[in-house]
Write a protein that holds these residues in place. Structure first.
Motif, mmCIF file in Angstrom:
data_model
loop_
_atom_site.group_PDB
_atom_site.id
_atom_site.type_symbol
_atom_site.label_atom_id
_atom_site.label_comp_id
_atom_site.label_asym_id
_atom_site.label_seq_id
_atom_site.Cartn_x
_atom_site.Cartn_y
_atom_site.Cartn_z
ATOM 1 N N ILE A 19 60.054 60.147 -25.144
ATOM 2 C CA ILE A 19 59.780 61.450 -24.446
ATOM 3 C C ILE A 19 61.071 62.520 -24.161
ATOM 4 C CG2 ILE A 19 58.682 62.308 -22.307
ATOM 5 C CD1 ILE A 19 57.358 59.490 -22.160
ATOM 6 N N GLU A 20 60.827 63.596 -24.637
ATOM 7 C CA GLU A 20 61.846 64.825 -24.440
ATOM 8 C C GLU A 20 61.489 65.735 -23.982
ATOM 9 O OE1 GLU A 20 65.433 64.389 -25.569
ATOM 10 O OE2 GLU A 20 65.073 62.314 -25.690
ATOM 11 N N VAL A 21 62.129 66.412 -23.144
ATOM 12 C CA VAL A 21 61.625 67.968 -22.648
ATOM 13 C C VAL A 21 62.684 68.917 -22.889
ATOM 14 C CG1 VAL A 21 61.208 68.903 -20.066
ATOM 15 C CG2 VAL A 21 60.733 66.657 -20.466
ATOM 16 N N ILE A 22 62.129 69.982 -23.510
ATOM 17 C CA ILE A 22 63.000 70.914 -24.004
ATOM 18 C C ILE A 22 62.666 72.303 -23.501
ATOM 19 C CG2 ILE A 22 63.680 72.263 -26.200
ATOM 20 C CD1 ILE A 22 61.985 69.007 -26.820
ATOM 21 N N GLU A 23 63.586 73.063 -22.485
ATOM 22 C CA GLU A 23 63.184 74.249 -22.037
ATOM 23 C C GLU A 23 64.139 75.388 -22.385
ATOM 24 O OE1 GLU A 23 64.915 75.905 -19.519
ATOM 25 O OE2 GLU A 23 66.268 74.355 -18.442
ATOM 26 N N ALA A 24 63.594 76.531 -22.385
ATOM 27 C CA ALA A 24 64.514 77.788 -22.588
ATOM 28 C C ALA A 24 64.219 78.910 -21.516
ATOM 29 C CB ALA A 24 64.257 78.184 -24.033
ATOM 30 N N HIS A 25 65.286 79.522 -21.098
ATOM 31 C CA HIS A 25 65.107 80.444 -20.405
ATOM 32 C C HIS A 25 66.024 81.830 -20.525
ATOM 33 C CE1 HIS A 25 62.651 77.616 -17.840
ATOM 34 N NE2 HIS A 25 62.236 78.828 -17.307
ATOM 35 N N HIS A 26 65.936 82.952 -20.004
ATOM 36 C CA HIS A 26 66.757 84.002 -19.974
ATOM 37 C C HIS A 26 68.342 83.677 -19.633
ATOM 38 C CE1 HIS A 26 66.571 84.569 -15.830
ATOM 39 N NE2 HIS A 26 65.435 84.216 -15.830
ATOM 40 N N GLY B 94 69.225 82.201 -23.203
ATOM 41 C CA GLY B 94 69.614 83.182 -24.012
ATOM 42 C C GLY B 94 68.761 84.377 -23.755
ATOM 43 N N GLY B 95 69.181 85.462 -24.086
ATOM 44 C CA GLY B 95 68.230 86.837 -24.069
ATOM 45 C C GLY B 95 67.536 87.014 -22.827
ATOM 46 N N ASP B 96 66.337 87.271 -22.998
ATOM 47 C CA ASP B 96 65.174 87.672 -22.159
ATOM 48 C C ASP B 96 64.055 86.613 -21.774
ATOM 49 O OD1 ASP B 96 63.994 88.388 -24.314
ATOM 50 O OD2 ASP B 96 63.476 90.251 -23.474
ATOM 51 N N ILE B 97 64.264 85.431 -22.661
ATOM 52 C CA ILE B 97 63.262 84.499 -22.507
ATOM 53 C C ILE B 97 62.845 84.267 -21.213
ATOM 54 C CG2 ILE B 97 62.524 82.051 -23.340
ATOM 55 C CD1 ILE B 97 64.793 82.327 -25.142
ATOM 56 N N VAL B 98 61.456 84.487 -20.873
ATOM 57 C CA VAL B 98 60.529 84.352 -19.423
ATOM 58 C C VAL B 98 60.994 83.083 -19.271
ATOM 59 C CG1 VAL B 98 58.773 84.777 -17.932
ATOM 60 C CG2 VAL B 98 59.684 86.458 -19.610
ATOM 61 N N GLY B 99 60.366 82.075 -20.039
ATOM 62 C CA GLY B 99 60.177 80.518 -19.712
ATOM 63 C C GLY B 99 59.387 79.932 -20.840
ATOM 64 N N ILE C 175 53.495 69.144 -26.457
ATOM 65 C CA ILE C 175 52.661 69.952 -25.537
ATOM 66 C C ILE C 175 53.599 71.016 -24.912
ATOM 67 C CG2 ILE C 175 51.395 69.946 -23.350
ATOM 68 C CD1 ILE C 175 50.831 66.861 -23.699
ATOM 69 N N THR C 176 53.153 72.371 -25.182
ATOM 70 C CA THR C 176 53.974 73.345 -24.955
ATOM 71 C C THR C 176 53.224 74.352 -24.092
ATOM 72 O OG1 THR C 176 55.267 73.247 -27.212
ATOM 73 C CG2 THR C 176 55.269 75.413 -26.052
ATOM 74 N N HIS C 177 54.122 75.127 -23.336
ATOM 75 C CA HIS C 177 53.714 76.354 -22.420
ATOM 76 C C HIS C 177 54.685 77.320 -22.556
ATOM 77 C CE1 HIS C 177 53.255 79.000 -18.948
ATOM 78 N NE2 HIS C 177 52.090 78.702 -19.033
ATOM 79 N N LYS C 178 54.407 78.654 -23.112
ATOM 80 C CA LYS C 178 55.202 79.529 -23.218
ATOM 81 C C LYS C 178 54.924 80.943 -22.128
ATOM 82 C CE LYS C 178 56.850 78.688 -27.773
ATOM 83 N NZ LYS C 178 56.860 79.076 -29.326
ATOM 84 N N SER C 179 55.815 81.322 -21.329
ATOM 85 C CA SER C 179 55.316 82.538 -20.544
ATOM 86 C C SER C 179 56.128 83.747 -21.228
ATOM 87 C CB SER C 179 56.174 82.368 -19.132
ATOM 88 O OG SER C 179 55.649 81.095 -18.404
ATOM 89 N N SER C 180 55.262 84.897 -21.379
ATOM 90 C CA SER C 180 55.419 86.066 -21.794
ATOM 91 C C SER C 180 55.837 87.233 -20.766
ATOM 92 C CB SER C 180 54.680 86.774 -23.025
ATOM 93 O OG SER C 180 53.423 86.528 -22.269
ATOM 94 N N SER C 181 55.299 86.736 -19.544
ATOM 95 C CA SER C 181 55.625 87.565 -18.336
ATOM 96 C C SER C 181 55.556 86.778 -17.267
ATOM 97 C CB SER C 181 54.193 88.856 -18.562
ATOM 98 O OG SER C 181 54.321 89.222 -17.143
ATOM 99 N N ARG C 182 56.342 87.535 -16.320
ATOM 100 C CA ARG C 182 56.532 86.811 -14.862
ATOM 101 C C ARG C 182 55.243 87.288 -13.960
ATOM 102 N NH1 ARG C 182 61.496 88.801 -16.387
ATOM 103 N NH2 ARG C 182 63.224 86.970 -16.048
ATOM 104 N N SER C 183 54.485 88.010 -14.650
ATOM 105 C CA SER C 183 53.025 88.324 -13.692
ATOM 106 C C SER C 183 52.207 86.989 -13.489
ATOM 107 C CB SER C 183 51.993 89.212 -14.552
ATOM 108 O OG SER C 183 51.518 88.712 -15.692
ATOM 109 N N THR C 184 52.253 86.187 -14.324
ATOM 110 C CA THR C 184 51.536 84.713 -14.059
ATOM 111 C C THR C 184 51.999 84.155 -12.953
ATOM 112 O OG1 THR C 184 50.715 82.819 -15.286
ATOM 113 C CG2 THR C 184 53.121 83.447 -15.610
ATOM 114 N N TYR C 185 53.138 84.434 -12.563
ATOM 115 C CA TYR C 185 53.824 83.378 -11.333
ATOM 116 C C TYR C 185 53.408 84.259 -10.174
ATOM 117 C CZ TYR C 185 57.361 81.810 -15.094
ATOM 118 O OH TYR C 185 57.555 81.350 -16.484
#
Length: 271
Positions: A153-160, A213-218, A233-243
């Protein structure tokens, strides 16, 4: 029938990216009203109308004094820094204001103070307020139980580039959910860095990888790697509006609670 009173909400970090999204969400909701706006003492936004960034007049001025900011509020939504959130927590306890916490990076001592405060006020704390992320957490719990042996099991995350903590609070929560489903403690099985000759992978470990890197929301992906197959299993956020929308759901949930510490699983009925 008496008219339903709107939920009076104060937003912390009101001039930041997330704070502005929260202000917009509150203004645009049908059942919440902006009653206060807070920011750090050095913020150039102090003294401005909280809706000025969007060309809106709210009549709420951004200030740095939590007592003044909470004076006309029943709820505070806080996505700031741990030290700021703890200061706001103490003010909420003193004035009976319910608290929605989206801040991450708390120390164990700070988490303990939040838990103690929840004996007096209702608190909803989650590292990610997205409805989709929390449904993903439930899927991870199910997957971990079914794939408990034979899968790494590996958890990979990317943010701004501006995010200051790593791994993200959401990634850590994913690790905690998976570890609990496997009967483990994340503190004992997490691997946060690999460099040099590391030896073979411990099959009981949960690995983490961080990208900034960049402006990756999450973006968050959990990889279950077996022999001959892998499940992602992946989740990608394109806007902070969901938060922001998730935070308002938390406000509505807390409206009927006098005290206690809750998370988004409670809000969404996934517990």
């Amino acid at each position: 029938m008496m008219p339903v009173q709107p939920h009076r909400v104060c937003v912390a970090g009101a001039s930041g990216r997330m704070g502005q999204m929260l202000v917009e969400a509150v203004i645009g909701s049908g059942d919440c009203v902006l009653a206060g706006a807070l920011d750090r003492m050095a913020s150039p936004a102090l003294g401005l109308d909280a809706g000025a960034f969007a060309g809106r007049h709210t009549g709420v001025v951004i200030g740095a004094d939590p007592v003044a900011g909470l004076a006309d509020s029943r709820f505070l939504i806080d996505f700031t820094r741990p030290e700021g959130t703890i200061e706001h927590l103490r003010a909420c306890v003193a004035h009976g204001v319910k608290l929605v916490i989206g801040t991450t990076g708390f120390s164990e001592a700070q988490k303990a103070e939040i838990a103690e405060a929840s004996k007096s006020i209702a608190i909803m704390m989650a590292p990610n307020m997205s409805v989709g992320v929390n449904v993903t957490m439930k899927l991870l719990e199910m997957a971990a139980k079914a794939l408990s042996t034979g899968y790494d099991i590996e958890v990979i995350e990317a943010h701004h580039r501006h995010k200051v903590d790593a791994p993200s609070g959401t990634a850590l929560k994913m690790g905690e959910v998976i570890a609990a489903a496997l009967g483990r403690d994340l503190k004992d099985c997490a691997v946060y860095a690999r460099e040099g000759v590391t030896g073979e992978r411990d099959p009981s470990s949960i690995g983490f990888a961080t990208v900034r890197g960049g402006d990756i929301v999450g973006d968050h992906t959990v990889l279950f790697a077996g022999i001959g197959e892998r499940i992602e299993i992946t989740h990608k956020s394109s806007s902070r509006s969901t938060y922001a929308q998730g935070s308002l759901r938390a406000v509505r949930f807390l409206a009927g609670r006098s005290h206690g510490l809750y998370d988004m699983f409670d809000v969404l009925g996934l517990s």
